[in-house]
Scaffold this active site. Structure first.
Site, PDB file in Angstrom:
ATOM      1  N   ASP A  51      11.468  -8.408 -43.665  1.00  0.00           N
ATOM      2  CA  ASP A  51      10.800  -7.288 -44.137  1.00  0.00           C
ATOM      3  C   ASP A  51       9.327  -7.639 -43.800  1.00  0.00           C
ATOM      4  O   ASP A  51       8.406  -6.536 -43.970  1.00  0.00           O
ATOM      5  CB  ASP A  51      11.134  -7.068 -45.411  1.00  0.00           C
ATOM      6  N   GLU A  56       4.467  -5.796 -41.035  1.00  0.00           N
ATOM      7  CA  GLU A  56       3.274  -5.962 -40.156  1.00  0.00           C
ATOM      8  C   GLU A  56       3.370  -4.859 -38.851  1.00  0.00           C
ATOM      9  O   GLU A  56       2.398  -4.257 -38.494  1.00  0.00           O
ATOM     10  CB  GLU A  56       3.229  -7.356 -39.471  1.00  0.00           C
ATOM     11  N   HIS A  59       2.428  -1.408 -39.568  1.00  0.00           N
ATOM     12  CA  HIS A  59       0.931  -1.048 -39.728  1.00  0.00           C
ATOM     13  C   HIS A  59       0.525  -1.022 -38.205  1.00  0.00           C
ATOM     14  O   HIS A  59      -0.379   0.264 -38.138  1.00  0.00           O
ATOM     15  CB  HIS A  59       0.036  -2.484 -39.825  1.00  0.00           C
ATOM     16  N   GLU A  79      -0.352   1.017 -46.818  1.00  0.00           N
ATOM     17  CA  GLU A  79       0.283  -0.334 -47.172  1.00  0.00           C
ATOM     18  C   GLU A  79       1.658  -0.034 -47.602  1.00  0.00           C
ATOM     19  O   GLU A  79       2.613  -0.688 -47.337  1.00  0.00           O
ATOM     20  CB  GLU A  79      -0.622  -1.009 -48.390  1.00  0.00           C
ATOM     21  N   ASP A  90      14.976  -4.287 -43.611  1.00  0.00           N
ATOM     22  CA  ASP A  90      15.907  -5.291 -44.113  1.00  0.00           C
ATOM     23  C   ASP A  90      16.438  -4.601 -45.540  1.00  0.00           C
ATOM     24  O   ASP A  90      15.782  -4.914 -46.528  1.00  0.00           O
ATOM     25  CB  ASP A  90      14.847  -6.391 -44.628  1.00  0.00           C
ATOM     26  N   ASP A  93      18.096  -4.705 -50.258  1.00  0.00           N
ATOM     27  CA  ASP A  93      17.398  -4.816 -51.525  1.00  0.00           C
ATOM     28  C   ASP A  93      16.120  -3.938 -51.278  1.00  0.00           C
ATOM     29  O   ASP A  93      15.847  -3.246 -50.401  1.00  0.00           O
ATOM     30  CB  ASP A  93      16.978  -6.081 -51.863  1.00  0.00           C
ATOM     31  N   TYR A 105       5.104 -19.506 -57.237  1.00  0.00           N
ATOM     32  CA  TYR A 105       3.926 -18.537 -57.059  1.00  0.00           C
ATOM     33  C   TYR A 105       4.338 -17.363 -57.744  1.00  0.00           C
ATOM     34  O   TYR A 105       3.411 -16.810 -58.554  1.00  0.00           O
ATOM     35  CB  TYR A 105       3.648 -18.191 -55.579  1.00  0.00           C
ATOM     36  N   ASP A 143     -10.007  -5.708 -52.825  1.00  0.00           N
ATOM     37  CA  ASP A 143      -8.800  -5.144 -51.877  1.00  0.00           C
ATOM     38  C   ASP A 143      -9.007  -3.887 -51.380  1.00  0.00           C
ATOM     39  O   ASP A 143      -8.151  -3.146 -51.334  1.00  0.00           O
ATOM     40  CB  ASP A 143      -7.473  -5.468 -52.665  1.00  0.00           C
ATOM     41  N   HIS A 148      -3.585  -3.015 -51.593  1.00  0.00           N
ATOM     42  CA  HIS A 148      -2.293  -3.692 -51.821  1.00  0.00           C
ATOM     43  C   HIS A 148      -1.763  -3.610 -53.301  1.00  0.00           C
ATOM     44  O   HIS A 148      -0.914  -4.213 -53.997  1.00  0.00           O
ATOM     45  CB  HIS A 148      -2.171  -5.205 -51.515  1.00  0.00           C
TER      46      HIS A 148
END
Ligand code: ASP
Ligand code: ZN
Length: 212
Positions: A51, A56, A59, A79, A90, A93, A105, A143, A148
């Site tokens: 995913d 990417e 984009h 985004e 993907d 989910d 993280y 940002d 994002h």
């Protein structure tokens, strides 16, 4: 027909480090091709995620279609399109980055979750949290004006539609909106109108798909 609509090459560069030689904890599209780091504190090697790759590549598709400016609401739509089509590639989910995100993280083990932009967190100061509705809209300048961050709102609206009418129809509606109606300056209200118009084009104007 490829990323650029005319059969162009699809180029990915892996094992990318930061300019200062440290391990890159990111992946990005540079306007021409994709770059993937091997991760550091947040991620394992990012090329290991379908995913993320879909994000990417999308984009690149956005650049070659609506050309959504990477700032403010048009940037958040850019985004979100990357997350929407990344998650459709993907498809099992609603998460982004669930194959490469370290639980140290973000405890959910995913970078973002279209079905729950809060992603198990409680505030924007925590890694992985995004606003879910306009009542939580971010108005700051970080940002690029929250591209994002506020993408969570657009992602959640998509989730509500796709979860109601199914991903097969939702992806056709969103692809049509992206390629037929959205422009570089489109705002959230324009996306709403584009999605309704696209649903009408494809499924008729009183259909469940238009008014789920
Ligand atoms: N780090 C960015 C992200 O979280 C990379 C990108 O936008 O392509 O999606
Ligand atoms: Zn992105």
């Amino acid at each position: 027909n490829s990323i650029n609509g005319t059969g162009g090459n699809v180029t990915s560069i892996i094992n990318v480090n930061n300019k200062n030689g440290t391990k890159m904890d990111n992946a990005y599209w540079n306007g021409e091709m994709m770059f993937y780091g091997n991760g550091n504190t947040a991620f394992t090697p990012l090329a290991g995620s379908l995913d993320v790759a879909g994000h990417e590549m999308t984009h690149g598709v956005v650049q070659n279609t609506a050309g959504l400016e990477y700032q403010g609401q048009s940037g958040a739509i850019n985004e979100s399109m990357a997350d929407i089509f990344g998650s459709l590639m993907d498809r099992d989910d609603w998460q982004i980055g669930d194959d490469i995100t370290k639980t140290t993280y973000i405890p959910s083990g995913a970078l973002r979750d279209l079905s729950d932009p809060h992603n198990g967190r409680t505030s924007l100061s925590q890694n992985g949290y995004q606003p879910k509705t306009m009542s939580e809209y971010y108005t700051g300048t970080d940002d690029n004006g929250g591209v994002h961050i506020n993408s969570g709102i657009v992602n959640y609206a998509y989730y509500l539609i796709a979860n109601t009418i199914g991903k097969d129809k939702a992806e056709k509606i969103y692809y049509r909106a992206l390629t037929t109606y959205l422009t570089s300056q489109s705002q959230f209200i324009d996306l709403r109108k584009a999605v309704i118009k696209s649903a009408e084009d494809l499924y008729g104007n009183v259909s469940t798909e238009t008014f789920p």
